[in-house]
Design a protein around this motif. Sequence first.
Motif, mmCIF file in Angstrom:
data_model
loop_
_atom_site.group_PDB
_atom_site.id
_atom_site.type_symbol
_atom_site.label_atom_id
_atom_site.label_comp_id
_atom_site.label_asym_id
_atom_site.label_seq_id
_atom_site.Cartn_x
_atom_site.Cartn_y
_atom_site.Cartn_z
ATOM 1 N N GLN A 1 48.604 17.810 9.917
ATOM 2 C CA GLN A 1 49.346 19.032 10.207
ATOM 3 C C GLN A 1 50.394 18.833 11.297
ATOM 4 O OE1 GLN A 1 46.750 22.284 11.310
ATOM 5 N NE2 GLN A 1 47.479 23.498 9.603
ATOM 6 N N LYS A 2 50.052 18.007 12.280
ATOM 7 C CA LYS A 2 50.930 17.840 13.449
ATOM 8 C C LYS A 2 52.057 16.841 13.206
ATOM 9 C CE LYS A 2 48.473 14.022 15.624
ATOM 10 N NZ LYS A 2 47.867 13.464 16.823
ATOM 11 N N LEU A 3 52.019 16.142 12.069
ATOM 12 C CA LEU A 3 52.999 15.078 11.848
ATOM 13 C C LEU A 3 54.421 15.621 11.744
ATOM 14 C CD1 LEU A 3 51.287 12.721 9.229
ATOM 15 C CD2 LEU A 3 51.497 12.392 11.707
ATOM 16 N N GLY A 4 55.346 14.918 12.394
ATOM 17 C CA GLY A 4 56.752 15.235 12.254
ATOM 18 C C GLY A 4 57.279 14.771 10.906
ATOM 19 N N PRO A 5 58.587 14.897 10.682
ATOM 20 C CA PRO A 5 59.156 14.503 9.395
ATOM 21 C C PRO A 5 59.067 13.000 9.154
ATOM 22 C CG PRO A 5 60.887 15.011 10.976
ATOM 23 C CD PRO A 5 59.602 15.408 11.620
ATOM 24 N N GLU A 6 59.086 12.641 7.876
ATOM 25 C CA GLU A 6 59.194 11.231 7.510
ATOM 26 C C GLU A 6 60.567 10.716 7.967
ATOM 27 O OE1 GLU A 6 56.974 9.035 5.668
ATOM 28 O OE2 GLU A 6 55.624 10.574 6.417
ATOM 29 N N PRO A 7 60.658 9.455 8.385
ATOM 30 C CA PRO A 7 61.926 8.917 8.890
ATOM 31 C C PRO A 7 62.896 8.539 7.769
ATOM 32 C CG PRO A 7 60.200 7.278 9.055
ATOM 33 C CD PRO A 7 59.547 8.513 8.551
ATOM 34 N N THR A 8 63.339 9.535 7.027
ATOM 35 C CA THR A 8 64.345 9.335 5.982
ATOM 36 C C THR A 8 65.519 10.264 6.263
ATOM 37 O OG1 THR A 8 63.504 11.069 4.504
ATOM 38 C CG2 THR A 8 62.496 8.875 4.306
#
Length: 280
Positions: free
Chosen positions: A135-142
């Motif tokens: 839930q806490k994860l930021g966006p994927e680095p794309t």
Amino acid sequence: MEEKMPELPEVETVRRGLSALITDKKITKVTLIYPKIIQGDTQTFVKEMTGRTFKEIDRRGKYLLFRLSDGLTMVSHLRMEGKYSVKENNEPLDKHTHVVFDLVDGMQLRYNDVRKFGRMQIVKTGTEVQLSSLQKLGPEPTPETFLIDDFYQELQKKKKVIKTALLDQTIVAGLGNIYVDEVLWMTKIHPETKCFDITYQQAKEMHDNIILELNRAIKAHGTTIFTFSGVNAQIGSFQNELNVYGKKGEPCPRCQTPLEKIVVGQRGTHFCPNCQQLAK
């Protein structure tokens, strides 16, 4: 010796390796040799996995998402030492093999973990985003999901130093100790710079370098330092392209100043004292 947890490029390497080997394979049996790897009820895990087919393997940050038939997903985190291999079922088990999935074609998907820190959990597909860890994860680095303006605004809100902020997975997912050190060196930012002191231009350069560096590492099958390997012991080669990580005392590739190592947020941190000066 400092711990090296698999970061996004290493987990993506595992995902691609497994996708080629187990997609559309049916699970005929599940053996839990060390049940504590499983989060939740172990009997339910075995029952739900048995008879289902691996349809696809996705990744979110450093988590592997094994998509199964009939709307279930196995969420797997490798932690420090977790490894997957696909072996014939008559090959002897390694002493650190803790979970075995027998497949319909006579092969086995095996989970090996010297430290026993890795975890697996089965959930309904789509509900994995509600797990506290995801839930806490930021966006994927794309470029499509990791937007420069959002990145800059998040940095402005943080009172942490940049090294710690990039490691916490909330601004952008997947970065660990190695790639943070490399990205900060590329962007000429001192690891102890306060997030709110970073300019928009620096944030833009850092954003672009994060995407660039992770993509380069994925192409090299990740960085093998200490113990990481991909599926069936595939070794990455990106360690040969690192500029600062693990190179204390060596000349900076850009200015030849000896590289230094300090501790930031309890993590060993490599940087160039000339290229990455802390603003006063």
